[in-house]
Design a protein around this motif. Structure first.
Motif, mmCIF file in Angstrom:
data_model
loop_
_atom_site.group_PDB
_atom_site.id
_atom_site.type_symbol
_atom_site.label_atom_id
_atom_site.label_comp_id
_atom_site.label_asym_id
_atom_site.label_seq_id
_atom_site.Cartn_x
_atom_site.Cartn_y
_atom_site.Cartn_z
ATOM 1 N N CYS A 63 68.109 -61.557 -15.773
ATOM 2 C CA CYS A 63 68.745 -60.617 -16.707
ATOM 3 C C CYS A 63 68.727 -61.164 -18.132
ATOM 4 N N PHE A 64 68.752 -62.468 -18.250
ATOM 5 C CA PHE A 64 68.816 -63.124 -19.552
ATOM 6 C C PHE A 64 67.547 -62.900 -20.368
ATOM 7 N N PHE A 65 66.433 -62.665 -19.708
ATOM 8 C CA PHE A 65 65.134 -62.539 -20.375
ATOM 9 C C PHE A 65 64.597 -61.111 -20.310
ATOM 10 N N GLU A 66 65.488 -60.136 -20.308
ATOM 11 C CA GLU A 66 65.070 -58.738 -20.183
ATOM 12 C C GLU A 66 64.140 -58.329 -21.312
ATOM 13 N N GLU A 67 64.406 -58.762 -22.529
ATOM 14 C CA GLU A 67 63.594 -58.391 -23.693
ATOM 15 C C GLU A 67 62.839 -59.585 -24.264
ATOM 16 N N PHE A 68 62.578 -60.563 -23.452
ATOM 17 C CA PHE A 68 61.938 -61.790 -23.936
ATOM 18 C C PHE A 68 60.459 -61.551 -24.218
ATOM 19 N N GLN A 69 59.982 -62.144 -25.298
ATOM 20 C CA GLN A 69 58.570 -62.090 -25.657
ATOM 21 C C GLN A 69 58.087 -63.514 -25.910
ATOM 22 N N ALA A 70 57.097 -63.938 -25.138
ATOM 23 C CA ALA A 70 56.577 -65.296 -25.234
ATOM 24 C C ALA A 70 55.587 -65.405 -26.386
ATOM 25 N N ASN A 71 55.662 -66.500 -27.115
ATOM 26 C CA ASN A 71 54.778 -66.738 -28.254
ATOM 27 C C ASN A 71 53.770 -67.850 -27.988
ATOM 28 N N SER A 72 54.210 -68.941 -27.412
ATOM 29 C CA SER A 72 53.321 -70.090 -27.228
ATOM 30 C C SER A 72 53.779 -70.902 -26.036
ATOM 31 N N LEU A 73 52.886 -71.818 -25.610
ATOM 32 C CA LEU A 73 53.154 -72.690 -24.482
ATOM 33 C C LEU A 73 53.203 -74.133 -24.948
ATOM 34 N N ASP A 74 54.021 -74.911 -24.292
ATOM 35 C CA ASP A 74 54.179 -76.329 -24.587
ATOM 36 C C ASP A 74 53.776 -77.124 -23.353
ATOM 37 N N GLY A 75 52.900 -78.111 -23.540
ATOM 38 C CA GLY A 75 52.435 -78.908 -22.426
ATOM 39 C C GLY A 75 51.004 -78.639 -22.048
ATOM 40 N N ILE A 76 50.325 -77.768 -22.776
ATOM 41 C CA ILE A 76 48.923 -77.458 -22.540
ATOM 42 C C ILE A 76 48.275 -77.214 -23.898
ATOM 43 N N ALA A 77 47.099 -77.767 -24.094
ATOM 44 C CA ALA A 77 46.425 -77.693 -25.398
ATOM 45 C C ALA A 77 45.294 -76.677 -25.337
ATOM 46 N N GLY A 78 45.049 -76.027 -26.493
ATOM 47 C CA GLY A 78 43.939 -75.091 -26.597
ATOM 48 C C GLY A 78 44.381 -73.751 -27.146
ATOM 49 N N GLU A 79 43.403 -72.902 -27.413
ATOM 50 C CA GLU A 79 43.660 -71.546 -27.878
ATOM 51 C C GLU A 79 43.868 -70.626 -26.676
ATOM 52 N N LYS A 80 44.271 -69.387 -26.962
ATOM 53 C CA LYS A 80 44.588 -68.463 -25.893
ATOM 54 C C LYS A 80 43.369 -68.102 -25.053
#
Length: 703
Positions: free
Chosen positions: A580-597
């Protein structure tokens, strides 16, 4: 090739050509047929090797299609939930939807707070058809969205899941009853009741075998059903509060002393934490102390006779409590010999005097006081009643010197040790021809003035449950009679009580360890999937509002050839779909992995099983359904060392608002919490500041 969900999220605006009606119908039929693997034969071959492990046939390993128009899947009991479910490789939130879709349409409305699915388990040995019901409960519409079981299990920092799934085997009287989902959740007499949150963490709430009212299923069979279901659906962890009892015996203490493990240990459960800050090392030391206790230290006369009898029967020394209890448990399931060995008897001539004298042991009309207490209806706990009875017996031993005492004399003698006069009068009234410890309390009225007098008699439990027996003077039987099952259970209870009395502290430490958990782990097999644990990385202003540590990450499964952008989309979807806490969550980036999308995940330096952090925005910091422990911070700092809620009774200090165990601060379980409670620190500070406050509040006299 990118995953299906990633393509759907990235190209959501791309128009798709409509499918022909015939193609759509054919695809639906093909998909329905693909759920049931074809089999060349419905029966197993009879020429298989006897030494090879038995493999379920294809029709038995998978669920059978619905028959008879009932629309209910039928599974073989020992192969539930089927071979297809055992091959699942995704996260629990996806696996449980796949299984429930296989069971058919939900009984409740799809948009309602609860929906139910039903399947059946067929037992080929007994012919019984056991129903199992799955209920999906939405946290937003639930009357209790926060999980108390999570808080007591040490998972109060977990995010509140959107859904939780109840798996229930109703009691046998309700197998043919059309019970609704809400009615099932209100019942507490189920044979099996397990709860699994959508994040994969669950709880075993209830399990009742044959002693709990089950006729067709034993406790082990029900536990196997639950364990197979959790393993197939990729559950991450399941907690259980071990309160199993066998009549008056706590099984976690009895089995722990005998085998070094509890009943749930057979299925991989281990000690999660002990109540009252009992550590794992303390638990192990207490078990070893009880197991190695010499039987000669047990003071009960009945136990000493039990030791002698079973030493002769088993031809073993039985030196420790573990050896004696193990022998009793083993003897409980032994069958008596068909023909008992002949006893050595001496031939007596009828005309030769003297005749053998007979000593008759008549059954005394006495009952143990703990059994009498079970039948009494009063406001005092059993522990307080037993303690008060022991005090009365001690006073009779001290003051009577073998003579009788009046009721008033007994009351006056015990008054100093028992402050509650109501409790004392109730116990004295109940002590009439009752057994307390190794004494019988007799209460008889005086024939002249009708004043009640109390006296004590030495008590020795009879060796048999039979009628009066005759024992020849000077003759010792050379053969010990084979004990019945009831007698073995009686002896087992006697040894159990004597062990607890001899090592009260160690027994209490074992009984305080009741929280157990089984971990399944990530389950990273050598397949074509990558599995990661995704954790949310809060921003500085968000981290300042969090009062608890971050919970463990969620499982995300992507193909080997997935890109970093697809992993980002999967991580966002997992958080939004689960909590419920992440109902409107939008992810931007990842931590722990290198590189472009667009770079492959395998080239980013992260391996399957690693933890990946995800940054983003849109979390609901004002919702009350954030953590299972609630949004309001609470602190536990008990004198026993506990710093978290362990499910035991607690009271909060009215000055510092810190929680303490009522048992640790001297409040009995049957006593109400006082209207004003101050902990040791606050109470001591108040007493120290008393003279200063008195001087400051003193009003000077006006002349």
């Amino acid at each position: 090739m990118p995953s299906t969900r990633a393509l759907r999220r990235l190209d959501s605006r791309r128009p798709r050509p409509p499918k022909p009606v015939a193609a759509t119908a054919a695809a639906a039929v093909k998909e329905e047929e693909s759920q049931w693997p074809t089999s060349s034969s419905s029966t197993s071959s009879s020429s298989s090797s006897a030494s090879a492990p038995a493999k379920p046939p294809a029709a038995a390993a998978s669920a059978a299609p619905p028959t008879g128009g009932s629309g209910c899947r039928v599974y073989p009991l020992r192969y539930f939930p089927g071979r297809d479910a055992a091959a699942l490789g995704g996260a629990f939130r996806d696996n449980v939807r796949w299984l429930l879709k296989l069971w058919g349409p939900a009984a409740g409305a799809a948009s309602g707070p609860v929906s139910a699915w039903r399947a059946k388990l067929s037992d080929e040995r007994t012919g019984a058809v056991v129903p199992i019901v799955a209920v999906e409960e939405l946290a937003a519409a639930s009357p209790a969205p926060l999980c108390d079981l999570c808080r007591c299990a040490g998972w109060s920092n977990h995010w509140v899941s959107k859904r939780k799934y109840h798996f229930i085997i109703p009691t046998e009287t309700d197998w043919d009853q059309p019970l609704g989902a809400s009615a099932l959740l209100r019942r507490s007499d189920h044979l099996l009741h397990g709860i699994i949150h959508s994040n994969g963490f669950g709880h075993l709430v209830a399990l009742c075998g044959r002693d709990g009212g089950s006729t067709f299923l034993s406790g082990r069979e029900i536990m196997d059903i639950w364990d197979h279901l959790c393993s197939a659906l990729r559950v991450r962890a399941v907690s259980v509060v071990d309160l199993t009892r066998k009549r008056s015996l706590e099984l976690r203490l009895l089995l722990g002393v005998v085998h070094g493990e509890t009943w749930f240990t057979r299925w991989g459960y281990c000690l999660a934490k002990g109540c009252f800050s009992v550590s794992t090392s303390t638990y192990a030391a207490a078990l070893e102390d009880l197991a190695a206790l010499p039987v000669d230290y047990l003071r009960s006369r009945h136990v000493r006779r039990v030791v002698t009898i079973y030493r002769r029967l088993s031809n073993k020394p039985l030196a420790t409590v573990r050896e004696l209890l193990r022998c009793l448990l083993d003897w409980k399931h032994r069958e008596p010999p068909l023909s008992p060995p002949p006893a050595k008897t001496c031939t007596q001539l009828p005309f030769l005097p003297p005749k053998p004298c007979a000593v008759k042991r008549m059954r005394q009309p006495c009952r143990r006081f703990e059994d009498v207490v079970d039948l009494l209806d009063c406001r005092w706990s059993k522990k307080r009643l037993l303690n008060a009875a022991e005090v009365v017996v001690d006073k009779l031993l001290e003051h009577a010197d073998g003579t009788k005492m009046t009721r008033q004399a007994v009351r006056d003698a015990a008054r100093g040790a028992i402050g509650d006069t109501g409790l004392l009068d109730f116990v004295i009234k109940s002590l009439s021809d009752t057994i307390v410890g190794n004494h019988i309390v007799r209460r008889v009225p005086d024939p002249e003035n009708r004043v009640l007098h109390f006296s004590l008699e030495e008590y020795a439990e009879p060796e048999t449950e039979s009628d009066p027996v005759e024992v020849e003077a000077g003759h010792t039987p050379s053969v010990v009679r084979w004990p019945s099952t009831a007698e073995v259970e009686r002896d087992l209870r006697a040894v159990y009580r004597a062990m607890v009395e001899a090592r009260t502290g160690a027994a209490q430490a074992v009984l305080d360890c009741k929280h157990w958990v089984k971990w399944w782990g990530l389950g990273d097999e050598s397949d074509d999937q990558l599995r990661f644990l995704v954790e949310w990385r809060p921003q500085p202003q968000e981290a300042a509002e969090l009062t608890r540590p971050l919970p463990p990450g969620d499982i995300v499964v992507v193909p080997l050839h997935a890109s970093i952008g697809e992993l980002l989309i999967e991580a966002e979807h997992a958080l939004r779909d689960t909590y419920c806490f992440f109902e409107e969550f939008q992810a931007n980036s990842l931590d722990g992995i290198a590189g472009e999308k667009w770079d492959p995940v395998m080239l980013g330096g992260a391996e399957s099983g690693d933890t990946i952090g995800v940054h983003g925005h849109g979390v609901d910091m004002v919702t009350g359904m954030r953590c299972q422990g609630g949004s309001n911070p609470w602190e536990v700092q008990c004198v026993c060392g506990a710093q978290d809620d362990d499910g035991e009774r607690m009271v909060a200090c009215d000055a510092c608002n810190v929680w303490h165990h009522t048992r640790c601060v001297g409040i009995a379980d049957d006593e109400p919490v006082p209207p004003l409670f101050l902990c040791l620190l606050c109470g001591g500070a108040l007493m120290a500041a008393g003279p200063i406050l008195g001087e400051a509040l003193t009003v000077p006299e006006v002349k």
